[in-house]
Design an enzyme around this catalytic site. Structure first.
Site, mmCIF file in Angstrom:
data_model
loop_
_atom_site.group_PDB
_atom_site.id
_atom_site.type_symbol
_atom_site.label_atom_id
_atom_site.label_comp_id
_atom_site.label_asym_id
_atom_site.label_seq_id
_atom_site.Cartn_x
_atom_site.Cartn_y
_atom_site.Cartn_z
ATOM 1 N N PRO A 2 0.786 -1.221 0.000
ATOM 2 C CG PRO A 2 -0.305 -1.263 2.038
ATOM 3 C CD PRO A 2 0.785 -1.886 1.290
ATOM 4 C CD GLU A 3 5.071 2.827 -2.763
ATOM 5 O OE1 GLU A 3 5.140 3.918 -3.357
ATOM 6 O OE2 GLU A 3 5.925 1.937 -2.888
ATOM 7 C CG HIS A 90 -2.802 -12.186 10.593
ATOM 8 N ND1 HIS A 90 -2.188 -12.152 11.829
ATOM 9 C CD2 HIS A 90 -2.226 -13.208 9.927
ATOM 10 C CE1 HIS A 90 -1.267 -13.098 11.891
ATOM 11 N NE2 HIS A 90 -1.278 -13.758 10.755
ATOM 12 N NE ARG A 109 6.209 -6.971 7.935
ATOM 13 C CZ ARG A 109 7.190 -6.408 7.261
ATOM 14 N NH1 ARG A 109 7.086 -6.259 5.951
ATOM 15 N NH2 ARG A 109 8.255 -5.994 7.874
ATOM 16 N NE ARG A 152 16.945 19.150 3.818
ATOM 17 C CZ ARG A 152 15.857 18.650 4.390
ATOM 18 N NH1 ARG A 152 14.696 19.245 4.258
ATOM 19 N NH2 ARG A 152 15.935 17.557 5.116
#
Length: 271
Positions: A2-3, A90, A109, A152
């Site tokens: 999941p992005e 889960h 997880r 940066r």
DNA sequence: CCGACAACCTGACGGC
DNA sequence: TGCCGTCAGGTTGTCG
């Protein structure tokens, strides 16, 4: 995985199941994901009507007519199962609607989490308060990105994973976008020209939109009993392809940056 | 400010 | 077949 695109696909898939529906059951199955599930989640969500769904970065949001928003984050392994025939290990949250639909939030997880707060408090939600612009839509611009990266010296790869710079990018799409833009991941972020940053912004949009389009095609599965949801099966150009041939013919390299694998093509991506 | 690293937790996979 | 090491989409915190 999941992005942003997977969360977007998830929210789009949940919408027809939940929008306008009264939640007849909201049942946490365990108290601890990455963060503790709010103890009053059931009490505040059960019986409420879902008035809207949305997404911010990798966070999904479900609004109710009680003025609350439930936030879900899928972590590394989270997914919603739709109309599951049986419960699996889960499955950490169960939802049932008045129309008889069922949802199970499955996350082996447990890097994901659930949260609940008044919708009015969303802007002050810690994860959102310092978050950078959404890459889809008009908020992310080359000029804005240049300002954020100015001075940066950190590698552009690390900067793009920082949710304060751009919201919602993860390891896969950062690799893919840098490849598409022809920028080496180790390049110092503050030293990239505005021309190439403009190319990067377009690459980010293009790769995310392609992923969402591809994910959208799996929404058919979403509606099926026990359907899987939000898993994007695109062929990546570099991610996960160490030693395979890039489109240019050269081999895809892999290196570790900030503890995470970066896949890139030294021939296509200049420093 | 920056990078490196560990921690959280489970499952999949490759090597032996 | 089975055991062991390695790795995985994210986020957060510490340390130097």
């Amino acid at each position: 995985m999941p992005e942003l695109p997977e969360v977007e696909t998830t929210v789009r898939g949940l919408t027809p199941v939940l929008h306008g529906q009264r939640l007849t059951l909201v049942e946490p199955r365990r108290a601890d994901l990455r963060k503790a599930i709010p103890v009053d989640l059931r009490q505040r969500m059960q019986g409420a009507v879902v008035t809207g769904l949305g997404r911010r970065a990798k966070y999904g949001m479900i609004d109710t007519d009680r003025g609350d928003t439930m936030i879900f984050h899928l972590g590394m392994s989270g997914r919603w199962r739709v109309d599951p025939a049986d419960l699996l290990a889960h499955d950490h949250l169960l939802i049932e609607t008045a129309a008889g639909r069922r949802l199970a939030l499955n996350d082996p997880r447990r890097f994901g989490f659930l949260d609940l707060l008044p919708t009015a408090d969303l802007p002050a939600y810690p994860a959102f308060a310092a978050m950078g612009p959404e890459p889809l839509g008009d908020d992310l611009t080359a000029a804005g990105l240049m300002r954020a990266l100015e001075g940066r010296s950190a590698p552009i790869k690390a900067m793009l994973l920082d949710q304060r710079i751009v919201a919602g990018l993860g390891n896969i799409y950062v690799c893919e976008a840098l490849h598409m833009a022809g920028i080496a991941p180790s390049r110092a972020a503050g030293q990239i020209s505005s021309t190439r940053l403009a190319r990067l912004v377009e690459a980010i949009r293009a790769v995310l939109m392609a992923a969402i389009d591809a994910g959208g095609s799996t929404l058919r599965d979403f509606a099926a009993p026990d359907g899987e949801l939000g898993y994007f099966s695109k062929q990546f150009l570099v991610y996960g392809r160490e030693d395979e041939a890039c489109a240019c013919g050269g081999p895809v390299h892999r290196q570790t940056q900030a503890g995470r694998s970066t896949f890139w093509c030294p021939r296509c991506q200049r420093t």
